[in-house]
Design an enzyme around this catalytic site. Structure first.
Site, short mmCIF file in Angstrom:
data_model
loop_
_atom_site.label_atom_id
_atom_site.label_comp_id
_atom_site.label_asym_id
_atom_site.label_seq_id
_atom_site.Cartn_x
_atom_site.Cartn_y
_atom_site.Cartn_z
N SER A 57 0.83 -1.14 0.01
CA SER A 57 -0.27 0.06 -0.06
C SER A 57 0.75 1.34 0.06
O SER A 57 0.24 2.33 0.11
CB SER A 57 -1.06 -0.15 1.39
OG SER A 57 -2.05 -0.62 0.68
N LYS A 60 0.14 3.62 -2.90
CA LYS A 60 -0.96 4.88 -2.64
C LYS A 60 -0.11 6.15 -2.49
O LYS A 60 -1.01 7.14 -2.88
CB LYS A 60 -2.05 4.42 -1.74
CG LYS A 60 -2.80 3.48 -1.89
CD LYS A 60 -3.87 3.08 -0.79
CE LYS A 60 -4.88 1.86 -1.09
NZ LYS A 60 -4.14 0.78 -0.75
N SER A 117 -6.40 3.22 3.93
CA SER A 117 -5.57 2.75 2.71
C SER A 117 -6.78 1.95 1.74
O SER A 117 -6.64 0.72 1.42
CB SER A 117 -4.63 1.41 3.37
OG SER A 117 -3.77 1.31 2.42
#
Length: 421
Positions: A57, A60, A117
């Site tokens: 993640s 992102k 997230s």
């Protein structure tokens, strides 16, 4: 090309020629770390910072960088409502639970990425800026090159498992500094401890921020292939440092390692061993992921890499190198050879699940011609989801089917007999 990239490419080459290793095993989680001075970029600590691994993640952060670019040049506004597609809805947790046909405000999407997230919110932003998630991933890779991230390749906007999506700790120190330098106006979003969405208060996954003096961001991540990742920034006595830790064995050991490295770089006494049981209550095993498909950040749960073609080329938009489909971690062996299946998503409605099953059969008709369609209702916390599956396959056909479906842009995971239910 550095020795780490060559080594990783050689391992993946073994996969391609059938040495019996999965892509996940060939590019397993590697421990790496770096600490740099945020202002000058001076490297203060380098622990295998060029090892090739997966961002999870942390991906992102680049999605947000391009979103902030679009806000700066007027292509987006914070209060703009963006459409939610069926592709965004189909993302596995962690997510906000968006439904196709809804709209999502840009600022809400930003907060969803920073705190929860949210994979579905990442796709909403990607489609708004790139038209499709795959085209947005190409934009992400091009921007990575512009920022000096020579070894980073993006294939999606969220960080959900994809063996082609690779990076290094050094590259993420570049991106962390670029977010602060180029988008200082928006960097405070990374300090948000929580935000309210759909009547729920969603807490930031970066637990270290609440206990490390001076830390004000940035992002966590976890998949089986990546291990536990963290990019973080802290200020003490007017000096800002950026740290990146990749491949941690647990959320707590990763956080403790980051704290120790930052202490060392700030010139403070080391806090102790990386695996010391500091604030063990944060080392949670709860997960919102459905069958372990999603990138769950800090929550320790088995996350399976999608079986995809592997690529470690680092041109602007690298071409794929065919490789063998990945095996899921800890898959259950044995059982009847025809008791395997594939799951092609988890949806908010049974109709959406039936549609996904129908589309999957059309994309892989030979492999799935004898499979039995199944849309199973399941509870995830307070929410109800519908798991779209095709069952009655042997292991070989299940893995082949997922390889074909992934190539056509579907999310897919092979489901072993022990994972059925």
């Amino acid at each position: 090309m550095g020795r780490h990239l060559l080594a990783a490419a050689a391992l993946l080459g073994m996969v391609a020629v059938g040495f019996g290793l999965s892509a996940a095993e060939a590019l397993a989680a590697k421990a790496a770390a770096i600490v740099v001075d945020a202002r000058t970029g001076q490297v203060l600590i380098d622990q295998d910072a060029d090892a090739i691994t997966h961002p999870a993640s942390l991906t992102k952060m680049m999605t947000l960088y391009l979103t902030f670019d679009a806000l700066e040049d007027g292509r987006l506004t914070l209060d703009q409502q963006l459409p939610v597609s069926s592709w965004a809805e189909s993302m596995t947790p962690t997510k906000l639970g968006l439904r196709a046909g809804q709209t999502l405000k840009v600022e809400t999407a930003i907060l969803g990425l920073v705190t929860k997230s949210a994979n579905d919110a990442a796709v909403v932003l990607a489609e708004a800026l790139g038209g499709t998630e795959s085209r947005f991933a190409e934009m992400m890779t091009r921007k990575a090159r512009e920022l000096g991230m020579r070894h980073t390749v993006y294939r999606n906007a969220s960080g959900l498992p994809n063996m082609e999506q690779v990076t290094t700790a050094r590259d993420y120190s570049f991106l962390s500094r670029a977010l602060m330098r180029d988008h200082a106006k928006y960097y405070p979003y990374f300090s948000r401890r929580n935000f309210v969405y759909g009547g729920r208060t969603l807490a930031n996954h970066n637990h270290l921020m609440s206990r490390y003096e001076g830390m004000d961001g940035i992002k966590t991540g976890y998949t089986v292939a990546s291990g536990f990742n963290l990019a973080a920034s802290a200020v003490r006595d007017g000096r800002r440092l950026v740290g990146v830790v990749l491949g941690g064995k647990s959320a707590v050991s990763r956080d403790n390692r980051m704290a120790a490295l930052l202490d060392q770089a700030f010139g403070r006494p080391n806090r102790g061993r990386d695996d010391a049981p500091v604030m063990a209550s944060l080392d949670t095993t709860r997960s919102d992921a459905i069958d372990g498909e999603g990138d769950d950040d800090d929550e320790e749960v088995e996350v399976k890499a999608k079986p995809v073609r592997a690529s470690l080329q680092t041109a602007a938009v690298p071409a794929a190198i065919p490789a063998a489909p990945a095996r899921e971690e800890k898959s259950t062996r044995g059982g009847s050879p025809s008791h395997w299946g594939v799951q092609v998503g988890a949806f908010s409605s049974k109709a959406a699940g039936n549609k996904a099953v129908s589309q999957a059969v059309k994309q892989a008709p030979f492999l799935l011609r004898t499979a039995k369609a199944s849309v199973v209702e399941a509870k995830t916390g307070k929410d109800t989801v519908y798991r779209a599956r095709l069952t009655g396959l042997d292991e070989k056909d299940a893995r082949k089917a997922c390889a074909v479906l992934t190539k056509h842009g579907h999310h897919c995971v092979a489901v072993s007999p022990g994972e059925r239910g």
